[in-house]
Scaffold this motif. Sequence first.
Motif, short mmCIF file in Angstrom:
data_model
loop_
_atom_site.label_atom_id
_atom_site.label_comp_id
_atom_site.label_asym_id
_atom_site.label_seq_id
_atom_site.Cartn_x
_atom_site.Cartn_y
_atom_site.Cartn_z
N GLY A 119 52.29 41.43 35.53
CA GLY A 119 51.86 41.67 34.12
C GLY A 119 50.94 40.74 33.67
O GLY A 119 49.74 40.75 33.08
N PHE A 120 51.24 39.45 34.07
CA PHE A 120 50.63 38.07 33.66
C PHE A 120 49.13 38.17 34.44
O PHE A 120 48.16 37.94 33.74
CB PHE A 120 51.50 36.88 33.72
CG PHE A 120 50.46 35.68 33.55
CD1 PHE A 120 50.36 35.26 32.06
CD2 PHE A 120 50.22 34.89 34.63
CE1 PHE A 120 49.74 34.29 31.76
CE2 PHE A 120 49.49 33.60 34.25
CZ PHE A 120 49.09 33.22 32.97
N PHE A 126 42.17 41.71 33.16
CA PHE A 126 41.42 42.24 32.15
C PHE A 126 40.92 41.50 30.96
O PHE A 126 40.12 42.01 30.20
CB PHE A 126 42.53 43.52 31.43
CG PHE A 126 42.92 44.62 32.27
CD1 PHE A 126 41.70 45.33 32.73
CD2 PHE A 126 43.90 44.87 32.80
CE1 PHE A 126 42.07 46.51 33.27
CE2 PHE A 126 44.43 45.82 33.83
CZ PHE A 126 43.28 46.80 33.98
N ARG A 127 41.34 40.22 30.73
CA ARG A 127 40.73 39.28 29.73
C ARG A 127 39.26 39.17 30.07
O ARG A 127 38.41 39.00 29.37
CB ARG A 127 41.49 38.27 29.63
CG ARG A 127 42.09 38.05 28.33
CD ARG A 127 42.73 36.61 28.17
NE ARG A 127 44.01 36.77 27.42
CZ ARG A 127 44.82 35.94 27.26
NH1 ARG A 127 44.72 34.69 27.87
NH2 ARG A 127 45.86 36.16 26.52
N ARG A 128 39.06 38.96 31.38
CA ARG A 128 37.65 38.65 31.79
C ARG A 128 36.82 39.65 31.83
O ARG A 128 35.90 40.22 31.48
CB ARG A 128 37.65 37.92 33.22
CG ARG A 128 38.43 36.76 33.53
CD ARG A 128 38.53 36.04 34.78
NE ARG A 128 39.28 34.99 34.73
CZ ARG A 128 39.34 34.41 35.54
NH1 ARG A 128 38.87 34.62 36.85
NH2 ARG A 128 40.15 33.13 35.67
#
Length: 128
Positions: A119-120, A126-128
């Motif tokens: 998950g991390f 997905f943040r990038r």
Amino acid sequence: MNESTAPNTGDHLKESGSHLKESKAHAVQAAEELRAAASEKAQQLKSAATSKADHLRESASSTGNRLRTAAVDRKDRISHLTEEKIAVTKERAKQYHETGEQYVRDNPTKAICTALGVGFVVGLLFRR
């Protein structure tokens, strides 16, 4: 001489007229025979064309029926194979699910840590 040639000329004219009438009669008769022969030949050609068209229509209908039957058979086979593949896939998914549940029951800490790690990483991607 004039008197003797005059009757001969009249006879020649009559003979010429007679030959002309006979020739005309022969020409009319030949034209009628030709017209009748042409009409008969046209009828024969029409009959042959109709026969050929009927034969082609029957052949096309037969070929269409064979293709339709082959398409239905192919569809049925593909449908059957698809149903088999779906059943196999569902069975495998069920087995994987049961295996996964059993793994989590046997190793709960390891499973939770693995899930948090995955998950991390996915969150970072997905943040990038």
